[in-house]
Design a protein around this motif. Sequence first.
Motif, PDB file in Angstrom:
ATOM      1  N   SER A   1       1.119  -1.428   0.255  1.00 15.76           N
ATOM      2  CA  SER A   1       0.123   0.345  -0.044  1.00 15.76           C
ATOM      3  C   SER A   1       0.902   0.831  -0.324  1.00 15.76           C
ATOM      4  O   SER A   1       0.179   2.125  -0.388  1.00 15.76           O
ATOM      5  CB  SER A   1      -0.873   0.030   1.119  1.00 15.76           C
ATOM      6  OG  SER A   1      -2.030  -0.678   0.716  1.00 15.76           O
ATOM      7  N   THR A   2       2.306   0.987   0.266  1.00 12.92           N
ATOM      8  CA  THR A   2       2.281   2.325   0.907  1.00 12.92           C
ATOM      9  C   THR A   2       4.069   2.603   0.222  1.00 12.92           C
ATOM     10  O   THR A   2       4.630   3.415  -0.214  1.00 12.92           O
ATOM     11  CB  THR A   2       2.771   3.064   2.087  1.00 12.92           C
ATOM     12  OG1 THR A   2       3.990   1.542   3.067  1.00 12.92           O
ATOM     13  CG2 THR A   2       1.881   1.917   2.790  1.00 12.92           C
ATOM     14  N   GLY A   3       4.853   1.279  -0.391  1.00  9.40           N
ATOM     15  CA  GLY A   3       5.853   0.921  -1.107  1.00  9.40           C
ATOM     16  C   GLY A   3       6.977   1.112   0.425  1.00  9.40           C
ATOM     17  O   GLY A   3       8.392   0.576  -0.375  1.00  9.40           O
ATOM     18  N   ALA A   4       6.574   0.154   1.401  1.00 12.32           N
ATOM     19  CA  ALA A   4       7.404   0.658   2.421  1.00 12.32           C
ATOM     20  C   ALA A   4       8.573  -0.542   2.134  1.00 12.32           C
ATOM     21  O   ALA A   4       7.847  -2.145   2.197  1.00 12.32           O
ATOM     22  CB  ALA A   4       7.212   1.477   3.167  1.00 12.32           C
ATOM     23  N   ILE A   5       9.695  -0.468   2.597  1.00 12.46           N
ATOM     24  CA  ILE A   5      10.585  -1.379   3.129  1.00 12.46           C
ATOM     25  C   ILE A   5      10.920  -2.108   5.242  1.00 12.46           C
ATOM     26  O   ILE A   5      11.437  -0.987   4.649  1.00 12.46           O
ATOM     27  CB  ILE A   5      11.642  -1.942   2.037  1.00 12.46           C
ATOM     28  CG1 ILE A   5      11.194  -2.451   0.808  1.00 12.46           C
ATOM     29  CG2 ILE A   5      11.618  -3.516   3.296  1.00 12.46           C
ATOM     30  CD1 ILE A   5      11.717  -1.525  -0.094  1.00 12.46           C
ATOM     31  N   SER A   6      10.793  -2.965   5.351  1.00 13.74           N
ATOM     32  CA  SER A   6      10.847  -2.254   6.687  1.00 13.74           C
ATOM     33  C   SER A   6      11.342  -4.159   7.214  1.00 13.74           C
ATOM     34  O   SER A   6      10.790  -4.670   7.332  1.00 13.74           O
ATOM     35  CB  SER A   6       9.398  -1.970   7.842  1.00 13.74           C
ATOM     36  OG  SER A   6       8.293  -2.736   7.545  1.00 13.74           O
ATOM     37  N   GLY A   7      12.066  -4.007   8.760  1.00 15.31           N
ATOM     38  CA  GLY A   7      12.188  -5.101   9.500  1.00 15.31           C
ATOM     39  C   GLY A   7      13.458  -5.235  10.026  1.00 15.31           C
ATOM     40  O   GLY A   7      14.390  -3.974   9.561  1.00 15.31           O
ATOM     41  N   THR A   8      13.382  -5.885  10.426  1.00 16.19           N
ATOM     42  CA  THR A   8      15.639  -6.451  11.041  1.00 16.19           C
ATOM     43  C   THR A   8      15.612  -7.878  10.123  1.00 16.19           C
ATOM     44  O   THR A   8      15.379  -8.233  10.655  1.00 16.19           O
ATOM     45  CB  THR A   8      15.473  -6.931  12.551  1.00 16.19           C
ATOM     46  OG1 THR A   8      15.009  -5.362  12.722  1.00 16.19           O
ATOM     47  CG2 THR A   8      16.805  -6.696  12.594  1.00 16.19           C
ATOM     48  N   PRO A   9      17.112  -8.026   9.795  1.00 17.92           N
ATOM     49  CA  PRO A   9      17.043  -9.333   8.419  1.00 17.92           C
ATOM     50  C   PRO A   9      17.696 -10.278   9.723  1.00 17.92           C
ATOM     51  O   PRO A   9      17.735 -10.004  10.719  1.00 17.92           O
ATOM     52  CB  PRO A   9      18.230  -8.676   8.216  1.00 17.92           C
ATOM     53  CG  PRO A   9      18.131  -7.342   7.994  1.00 17.92           C
ATOM     54  CD  PRO A   9      18.285  -6.358   9.262  1.00 17.92           C
ATOM     55  N   GLN A  10      17.296 -11.041   9.490  1.00 18.57           N
ATOM     56  CA  GLN A  10      17.585 -13.151  10.064  1.00 18.57           C
ATOM     57  C   GLN A  10      18.060 -13.466   8.717  1.00 18.57           C
ATOM     58  O   GLN A  10      18.227 -14.882   9.551  1.00 18.57           O
ATOM     59  CB  GLN A  10      16.449 -13.068  10.344  1.00 18.57           C
ATOM     60  CG  GLN A  10      14.864 -12.248  10.932  1.00 18.57           C
ATOM     61  CD  GLN A  10      13.660 -12.816  11.351  1.00 18.57           C
ATOM     62  OE1 GLN A  10      13.423 -14.038  11.740  1.00 18.57           O
ATOM     63  NE2 GLN A  10      13.006 -12.425  12.364  1.00 18.57           N
ATOM     64  N   GLU A  11      19.099 -13.120   8.107  1.00 19.56           N
ATOM     65  CA  GLU A  11      19.645 -13.800   7.547  1.00 19.56           C
ATOM     66  C   GLU A  11      20.331 -12.919   6.276  1.00 19.56           C
ATOM     67  O   GLU A  11      20.215 -11.954   6.721  1.00 19.56           O
ATOM     68  CB  GLU A  11      18.856 -14.914   5.760  1.00 19.56           C
ATOM     69  CG  GLU A  11      18.044 -14.191   5.167  1.00 19.56           C
ATOM     70  CD  GLU A  11      17.758 -14.946   4.345  1.00 19.56           C
ATOM     71  OE1 GLU A  11      17.947 -15.987   4.209  1.00 19.56           O
ATOM     72  OE2 GLU A  11      16.301 -15.254   3.254  1.00 19.56           O
ATOM     73  N   ALA A  12      21.275 -13.848   6.279  1.00 22.80           N
ATOM     74  CA  ALA A  12      22.811 -12.952   5.714  1.00 22.80           C
ATOM     75  C   ALA A  12      22.034 -13.192   4.034  1.00 22.80           C
ATOM     76  O   ALA A  12      21.613 -14.143   3.319  1.00 22.80           O
ATOM     77  CB  ALA A  12      24.140 -14.016   5.715  1.00 22.80           C
TER      78      ALA A  12
END
Length: 711
Positions: free
Chosen positions: A673-684
């Motif tokens: 809906s907004t085009g945003a990417i968010s979060g904390t990586p959990q893999e390399a």
Amino acid sequence: CSVDTNTGAVAAYGSIGTCSIIGEVPEGQYYLAESATINITVGKADTLVVTSYVSQNTLNFNNSMAAITESFTVVGLKAADTITGVATPVKYNFTGGLTCATGGTCTLGQTGPGGGIVFYDAGSTQTWGRYLEIAPTGWYGTTETLTTGSWCAVNRAETATLTGIGDGYANSVMLASSCGSASNAATMARSYSGGGYSDWYLPSYDEAAALLTQDTLTGINIMSQGGVFYYTSTQNDSSNAYTFNPNGNNIPYGLKTQTKQVRAIRAFDTNILPSTLDTPTIAGKYTVTPSNLTLANAKPLTNYQGVVYVSDTNTGKFTINKVSQSALKVDPVEFAITSDSITLLSIGGTSAKATTFKITSIDSTAAGCTLNGNKLSATGVGICSVYAVKPADVNYYPVISPVISIKFDTFSVRVTITVPLGGGNMIITGGAPVLDTSTPVPTETLTVISFSPTSGSPGTVITIIGTGFVSAGYSLQSVRIGRNLTNVPIKSVSNNTTILATVDTASSSGRITLTFVATNGGTQEFVAPGGVFSFTPAVVASQPTISSFTPTSGVAGTAITITGTNFTGTTRVTIGGSPVDTFTINSSTSITAYMAVGSAAGTIAVTNAAGTGASSGSFTTYNTAPNITLSSSSVTADSVTAVSITVASNSGGPAASYNLLGTLPLGLTFNSSTGAISGTPQEARATSTYTVEAINPMGTGTATFTLTTTY
């Protein structure tokens, strides 16, 4: 409570509670009178079981209420309790499933709606859906070892060239159409109907790559051993197609005529259906459950231990199946200029999703064939081959158009010049000018001859007759009636000799004045001969009011249905202050208006002689494709660093939705809906490039970023 005085039998009807029974012996000659009391408790009856059934368990979507008949049974009624004579003895609740298999959200490894195993989750709804499921072992009616086919019986170039997630369906449809023997891998996949769905297909390159990362999930059971390869739907060249090898965890390519393993997949989205008492219309899996049992004569249900409402295991459920869309085609374009882009338009298709366009490298001979949404351009002379895809929605399967070829060439311009010997046409083709006297100079003169009728009120359509309205090198700018300082809405320039205009409330009796703009920027004004137009103001009791309008967004030519009051005598309809192209007064409460090219966004206003009424909500206009920039173009993050990439600006048209090209590392999500990417990586993940697509009906704007994650 009642007692048979002859036998002493006690009966209790209609309620629960205590019956007090008194036994009496009157005084006799030899004994005294005696009495005794006994209390008898009347308890609740056993639980009632109400079971529902439906007459038809499988239907196809037809945009109307499902043609089913509900029925029920009641087990456990006591004595004189009945439902006879009750107008509505029960009500029926229609509920959709909440499990992955019935339309709810899914996790990897669960069974999907088609009976396959879910192996990919995009995290949010994309153009093609959200999840991918792979058909179970034995899907083709035989063992995995024997489920084999060739990519094509001959080595030749095919249109199955797409690689992305969600692209396997288009590849498979194209391949099955052009190379569709029964043993062809794509035809095998397309023939599968697991779960009652007909949208199974051969995975694309990227879909196969996603499968290889999850091929150990319980139930997938693809063969992982040396020399075993499965076909994708993506070709490498005219002789080879890509395959995936679970044992080597890679995606090599091999000859199309070779026999290899085949496993079908399908894409789907969540379809969480709200509980309703109304008979459903949209496609999905439904359970019918009774409720609100009512007994005759107002007998209370509290006389029973309880009431259990259940749906019959076999016939208490029904499914409304998806259906095929209407045929889709790309509106033909005969010619395009290499220095310019052209807007592709599609015709047909029925789903609510926006049409997307694809380029196939097969038969595309022009250099630099590029699509930006629905804008096609090329850097060199030649052919660009394109086709359209109308994605699936909750009610429809996807549909693919035939491929069309669009020719790009250098420009050729015809201009009119004056030379001493007379007029002629100069053809400029990039070389020296060549005088061509074979085509005469246009001699059409711009004139205004007459108009009719000569009187009217707001809403009257005036027909203006003249010459050269199209061919004399001028375009109509405005029409004014009497002392009106605002322009009358132009309905249309019907042809070279006719203009139609609608009388406005701000008009007055007087001359009709037309203003034209020449191609060189100059203007020319005409007063229509034929005397004075006699204006009669409309008698309108009240100004219009607008209660609603639909749709709430659109492109030029979109039909907008406006609902309200006092529309009789309407003379003007605007969107954000811009007049609509045309409008029709259907009734005093309904108007159909058509959005004009370049219209502003904003509230919709309707005007009559008594005033103007405006909508409370705004209409969104799509005049151009989005043109976005992101808040970051390169991000490096680890397991404790939160990632936040947003759409920082959009200098083009508003986006209706967003799509992400590329698979994010675990822990990161994409908001469509907004085009945003968010979060904390959990893999390399090594440095990868991703593309955010901002989509509206006019096209797609893109912005890229690189992402590197460590863990």
